[in-house]
Structure formats: structure tokens, C-alpha cells
Design an enzyme around this catalytic site. Structure first.
Site, mmCIF file in Angstrom:
data_model
loop_
_atom_site.group_PDB
_atom_site.id
_atom_site.type_symbol
_atom_site.label_atom_id
_atom_site.label_comp_id
_atom_site.label_asym_id
_atom_site.label_seq_id
_atom_site.Cartn_x
_atom_site.Cartn_y
_atom_site.Cartn_z
ATOM 1 N N ASN A 154 -9.265 -6.765 -32.704
ATOM 2 C CA ASN A 154 -8.371 -7.814 -32.207
ATOM 3 C C ASN A 154 -6.924 -7.367 -32.042
ATOM 4 O O ASN A 154 -6.192 -7.900 -31.237
ATOM 5 C CB ASN A 154 -8.414 -9.029 -33.140
ATOM 6 C CG ASN A 154 -8.320 -8.657 -34.598
ATOM 7 O OD1 ASN A 154 -8.965 -7.728 -35.069
ATOM 8 N ND2 ASN A 154 -7.514 -9.388 -35.335
ATOM 9 N N ALA A 203 -15.966 -19.501 -30.734
ATOM 10 C CA ALA A 203 -15.797 -20.193 -29.449
ATOM 11 C C ALA A 203 -14.364 -20.125 -28.927
ATOM 12 O O ALA A 203 -14.136 -19.978 -27.725
ATOM 13 C CB ALA A 203 -16.211 -21.656 -29.608
ATOM 14 N N HIS A 204 -13.388 -20.178 -29.848
ATOM 15 C CA HIS A 204 -12.014 -20.350 -29.352
ATOM 16 C C HIS A 204 -11.409 -19.082 -28.765
ATOM 17 O O HIS A 204 -10.291 -19.109 -28.248
ATOM 18 C CB HIS A 204 -11.114 -20.985 -30.415
ATOM 19 C CG HIS A 204 -10.709 -20.103 -31.553
ATOM 20 N ND1 HIS A 204 -9.479 -19.521 -31.613
ATOM 21 C CD2 HIS A 204 -11.354 -19.737 -32.679
ATOM 22 C CE1 HIS A 204 -9.380 -18.838 -32.750
ATOM 23 N NE2 HIS A 204 -10.518 -18.954 -33.408
ATOM 24 N N THR A 240 -23.610 -31.677 -41.314
ATOM 25 C CA THR A 240 -23.890 -32.249 -39.989
ATOM 26 C C THR A 240 -23.146 -31.444 -38.928
ATOM 27 O O THR A 240 -21.948 -31.172 -39.073
ATOM 28 C CB THR A 240 -23.437 -33.728 -39.956
ATOM 29 O OG1 THR A 240 -24.080 -34.388 -41.027
ATOM 30 C CG2 THR A 240 -23.787 -34.388 -38.641
ATOM 31 N N CYS A 327 -3.562 -14.092 -38.207
ATOM 32 C CA CYS A 327 -3.856 -14.370 -39.609
ATOM 33 C C CYS A 327 -2.827 -13.801 -40.565
ATOM 34 O O CYS A 327 -2.799 -14.179 -41.711
ATOM 35 C CB CYS A 327 -5.232 -13.835 -39.945
ATOM 36 S SG CYS A 327 -6.434 -14.396 -38.775
HETATM 37 N N1 PLP Z 1 -13.037 -11.692 -36.136
HETATM 38 C C1 PLP Z 1 -12.129 -11.285 -35.244
HETATM 39 C C2 PLP Z 1 -12.198 -9.906 -34.691
HETATM 40 C C3 PLP Z 1 -11.113 -12.145 -34.835
HETATM 41 O O1 PLP Z 1 -10.210 -11.742 -33.953
HETATM 42 C C4 PLP Z 1 -11.077 -13.437 -35.386
HETATM 43 C C5 PLP Z 1 -9.976 -14.364 -35.041
HETATM 44 O O2 PLP Z 1 -8.837 -13.995 -35.014
HETATM 45 C C6 PLP Z 1 -12.056 -13.820 -36.308
HETATM 46 C C7 PLP Z 1 -13.022 -12.918 -36.657
HETATM 47 C C8 PLP Z 1 -12.053 -15.182 -36.937
HETATM 48 O O3 PLP Z 1 -12.415 -16.163 -36.021
HETATM 49 P P1 PLP Z 1 -12.307 -17.712 -36.420
HETATM 50 O O4 PLP Z 1 -10.930 -18.129 -36.061
HETATM 51 O O5 PLP Z 1 -13.355 -18.400 -35.585
HETATM 52 O O6 PLP Z 1 -12.595 -17.800 -37.871
#
Ligand code: PLP
Length: 499
Positions: A154, A203-204, A240, A327
């Protein structure tokens, strides 16, 4: 915070804007389908149908069978479940091998597994984050329980050779877990071709809603529930189902081919951005792989330029980029990914990530380049940076200077503030505009240097003419002026009155 003249969103690896078709479908489901998919009467049958249709669509998009897809509340949850499930395998094997550039939801779960008695080993990656296969071959052995390797990173966009990782794992009878969150929709992806046992999706990141993910579990691969208390998702994920989210996820997945078709155009724009940046500042260091990386991710180190200041300036211009993964942006800690590819702390603090999407236009890239040019060539900088070294007694006791301390309460407990500073208790500076004089020089200080620039630009946008911020915040001042900190910190500090 600001009133934007223009908005250019270049942080699509953090999240993507929801696609209108996704939104439309979700609204429809929310408005019309309220039944619980687990209920047996006719009113709820529609909900169960939507759930299973969505599962089919998501499965098709990733090359899986519908029975191999479990919907989760996020990709973070799916990573947790796949990894924690390893603990319940009664096996002689006790080693999990991963890479040092995984998402925090993997890194921190690995730390948990280690605390529970498994051995966790990290395979080194090269300068661009690509796993070093020779090193991996040395590490994998008969005690290897699982390999956990993301398909695409990412932060820097490194794409891993997952089929090679799988081939190696299979030779040694180990399982493979792959976080495919950033790969889906950007590079062709088929879980069967990859050969992984578990794959994780969100999904996002593909114009779907936040708060829903999927875990692919190869038929026959072991898995235990993470959340107990219901029979949903084949007894593997209680709770659910968030049907509107799942239905939205399915619409986003149905558009994956279209996203892939746009990837060449995205790669061209990424190149245009990279070349434009190199033209402005030839000394930049590109941390994204020169070839075969994600088509949308450009990670750049700007030697001599603090990323918090750059981020705030770009924000002021309506441009959203990232100084790390979403994050850890508030933690003000250099990203573990950049460290793993060999950047030192200073370089990591001079690094920005630009991530494009299918809708990013050439005009937007050119606008971002213009803003970068203004910043990097120090043209038209509406706020100034003050080095903590400059913050001596003369400056701190200058009557013309009004110091605004925007630190959080818990930061204030850790460190005393600058002398003569005025504390804003709330993060909403708007409340204090009446208390901050327009005829003085304003100096904004935060704890570690990340929030100060944004607040300084905010004040500038509110008509304050001479605004500056302290690089590195109070931490920087204490570090560079320890004597002065001991002598003056916390003296004559007052609180700003809310309007
Ligand atoms: N894994 C990777 C490589 C990501 O880039 C992300 C989100 O930044 C995630 C996992 C986590 O995704 P979620 O926001 O759906 O927990």
C-alpha cells in the site's frame, strides 16, 4: 477545515470515493431490504438472495468459488482471522514467515502470534520492497507453518511474485496467506492462479463502501472463527451481515474489469507525475519500483523537505496525499515500510505517497505538479517554518509573537509547553479565532510537528497574515534546546478562551 478552490484526491490507497452505482445499489438495499438474511419467512428471503448473489459476484471477481468467500467487517478483520486461525492448528510446525512491509493488521497480528508461542520470521525485501526469493528459500523449512505475503504494498506499490512464494511453500507443505487488498482492481488477480490458501480483500479500496471485507479460504483449508456467537458465514463469522455493505461490495467487484482497463491510463499519469517531480527537484528519490509495481502508486522522498509541511501546503491547495499509510499518519512515527526498504528516519520524514485512481485526470496531475513546484521552489509559501534551533529566549519573549499550542491533553501531560504559549483545548481552532489577535505574528506549535502545519495553514486561510509553525513541535524544541526547555518550559502558559 479550508474552503477549497479545487480538490484533487491523490490518496486512493487509503480509501477511494464510492462509485455512484455502488451508492445507488446500497441506498436501494437500505431502503427496501430490511429482513435478516438468516430468517426463514418470505420477507427476509430477498435479503438472503442478495447475500448469496453478492458472494457469487465477489467470488467471480477474484477467481474463487462462492463457498470459498467469507464476508468480514474489514480486511483488517480478515487478516486477523486467517492469521489467528493458525494458532488452532495442532501441528509440529511453529514458524510463520512474513515480510517486514505488511499492513499493520498483519504486523500486529504476527506480534500477537509470537506472544502466543509461534515463531515469526521476516524475510528481507529489496530497495523497492520486493521479497528476496533467495533469502526466502533459505528461511522456509519443514517447521514452516505458513507464509504470509501481501500481493501488493500500500505504501510503495511493490508487487510480489506470489506464484513463486506459493510454489516454495507447497514444496514444504506450508500454507500461504496473501493480503490482496491493494492488488484487486489494479493488477489482474485470480486466487486460483496465485495458488494461495487465504486471500484478503477490502471493498473501500475499489470504490466500494467502508466496513466490509472478504476472506477467501481455499476449499479444504483450515479456518476457525474469530467472532463467535452465530451461524452466519458458514459458522465462521458470527454477526448479522451488513447487507447494504455487502451488496455495495459486489457492485464494486463487478466493476473490477473496468478498473483494470483503466490501469494503463493511470500508469501514464503516474509517470507524468514522476517525471514532473524529477524536473522540479532532480534530487528526489523514487521508492516505488521502477517497473512492474502498482500502476497507481508513487512514493517519493524529497531531500531537505519535511513531509508534514509539504502535506499541509498541498492540503491548503486542496490536494490530498499521504505521508505514510493512513493507519499511522497520526502516530508521527516513520513508516515501518520505508524503514524496511532502507530509508532512515530523516528520509522517511521527507517522503510522500501519491496514489491515483481510475478517475484521476491529467489536469489534476498538472495542478498537483504546479503546487509541488511552488512548494519545492519555495514560491508563494503563505506560512513559514521555524526551526526549533531558532526558538531562543529572544524569540519566545518577543511581544509581537503570539504562540498557539494545539497539543492534545495527553501530549501536555508528557511535555510542558513553550513559555508564553496559549493553549487551545479543542482541536477546532475555529472556536478560538476571536482570542487569537490578527495584528501579531502567530506561531503554531504541536507535539511532534505533524499537526502544526495544517493548523498554520488554517489560520492563514482565516486572514492571519504572518503565520508560522515549529518544525518537530515541542519534541523538536526539547531535543534541540534541552537547556532552554529545562529553564522555561511551562512558564506563563495560558488558555485560549473559546468564543
Ligand atoms: N491491507 C492493506 C494492504 C491495506 O492497504 C489496508 C488498508 O489500508 C488493509 C489491509 C486494511 O483494510 P480495511 O480498512 O478494510 O481494514
Amino acid at each position: 477545515m479550508f474552503r477549497f478552490r479545487r480538490q484533487v484526491y491523490l490518496d486512493n490507497n487509503a480509501t477511494t470515493p464510492i462509485h455512484p452505482r455502488v451508492r445507488h445499489r446500497m441506498c436501494k438495499v437500505l431502503a427496501r431490504v430490511y429482513g435478516n438474511p438468516s430468517s426463514l419467512y418470505r420477507i427476509a428471503r430477498n435479503a438472503a438472495e442478495i447475500l448469496e448473489d453478492s458472494r457469487r459476484t465477489v467470488a467471480t471477481a477474484v477467481g474463487a468459488e462462492p463457498e470459498e468467500i467469507i464476508f468480514t467487517g474489514s480486511a483488517s478483520e480478515a487478516n486477523n482471522q486467517a492469521l489467528k486461525s493458525l494458532l488452532s492448528l495442532s501441528s509440529e510446525r511453529t514458524t510463520v514467515i512474513s515480510t517486514p512491509i505488511e499492513h499493520p493488521s498483519v504486523m500486529e497480528t504476527l506480534a500477537y502470534l509470537e506472544a502466543q508461542g509461534l515463531r515469526v520470521v521476516f524475510c528481507p525485501v529489496d530497495r523497492y520492497g520486493r521479497i528476496q526469493m533467495q533469502a526466502l528459500e533459505q528461511l522456509v523449512g519443514e517447521d514452516t507453518l505458513a507464509l504470509c505475503c501481501m500481493a501488493a504494498n500500500n505504501e510503495i506499490g511493490a508487487v510480489q511474485d506470489i506464484p513463486a512464494v506459493v510454489a516454495l511453500a507447497q514444496r514444504h507443505g506450508a500454507l500461504v496467506i496473501s493480503d490482496c487488498v491493494q492488488a484487486l482492481g489494479k493488477i489482474p488477480l485470480d486466487v486460483k492462479r496465485l495458488g494461495v490458501d487465504y486471500a484478503v480483500f477490502s471493498a473501500h479500496k475499489i470504490q466500494g463502501p467502508k466496513g466490509v471485507g472478504a476472506l477467501y479460504v481455499r476449499e479444504g483449508a483450515p479456518l476457525t472463527p474469530l467472532i463467535h456467537g452465530g451461524h452466519q458465514e458458514g459458522g465462521l463469522r458470527a454477526g448479522t451481515e451488513g447487507l447494504h455493505n455487502i451488496a455495495g461490495f459486489a457492485v464494486a467487484c463487478a466493476r473490477v474489469e473496468r478498473l483494470l482497463a483503466a490501469s494503463e491510463g493511470m500508469r501514464n499519469l503516474q509517470r507524468r507525475l514522476e517525471e514532473g517531480i524529477r524536473e522540479i527537484l532532480p534530487a528526489v528519490q523514487i521508492n516505488s519500483p521502477p517497473k512492474d509495481g502498482l500502476p497507481n502508486t508513487l512514493n517519493v522522498t524529497f531531500p531537505g523537505f519535511d513531509n508534514a509541511a509539504m502535506l499541509a501546503f498541498l492540503d491548503y491547495q486542496g490536494i490530498g496525499v499521504s505521508a505514510g499509510s493512513a493507519c499511522n499518519t497520526h502516530a508521527n512515527t516513520p513508516s515501518h515500510v520505508l524503514k524496511a526498504i532502507g530509508l532512515n528516519e530523516e528520509e522517511a520524514r521527507q517522503t510522500l505517497r501519491f496514489s491515483l485512481c481510475a478517475e484521476t485526470s491529467r489536469r489534476q496531475i498538472d495542478y498537483a505538479l504546479k503546487a509541488l513546484r511552488d512548494f519545492l521552489l519555495q514560491r508563494k509559501l503563505p506560512v513559514l517554518m521555524v526551526s526549533p534551533r531558532q526558538l531562543d529566549e529572544t524569540m519566545l519573549y518577543n511581544e509581537n509573537l503570539f504562540i498557539v499550542d494545539i497539543r492534545h491533553g495527553y501530549d501536555r501531560k508528557l511535555l510542558e509547553g513553550l513559555p508564553n504559549s496559549h493553549e487551545a483545548k479543542s482541536v477546532f481552532l475555529k472556536k478560538y479565532l476571536r482570542a487569537i489577535p490578527k495584528d501579531k505574528d502567530i506561531l503554531v506549535v504541536c507535539q511532534g510537528g505533524t499537526d502544526g502545519p495544517v493548523a498554520a495553514y488554517y489560520l492563514r486561510s482565516k486572514g492571519y497574515r504572518r503565520v508560522s509553525f515549529v518544525m518537530g513541535g515541542v519534541i523538536g524544541w526539547k531535543l534541540f534546546q534541552p537547556e532552554l526547555y529545562r529553564k522555561l518550559a511551562g512558564r506563563n502558559v495560558s488558555q485560549l478562551q473559546e468564543a
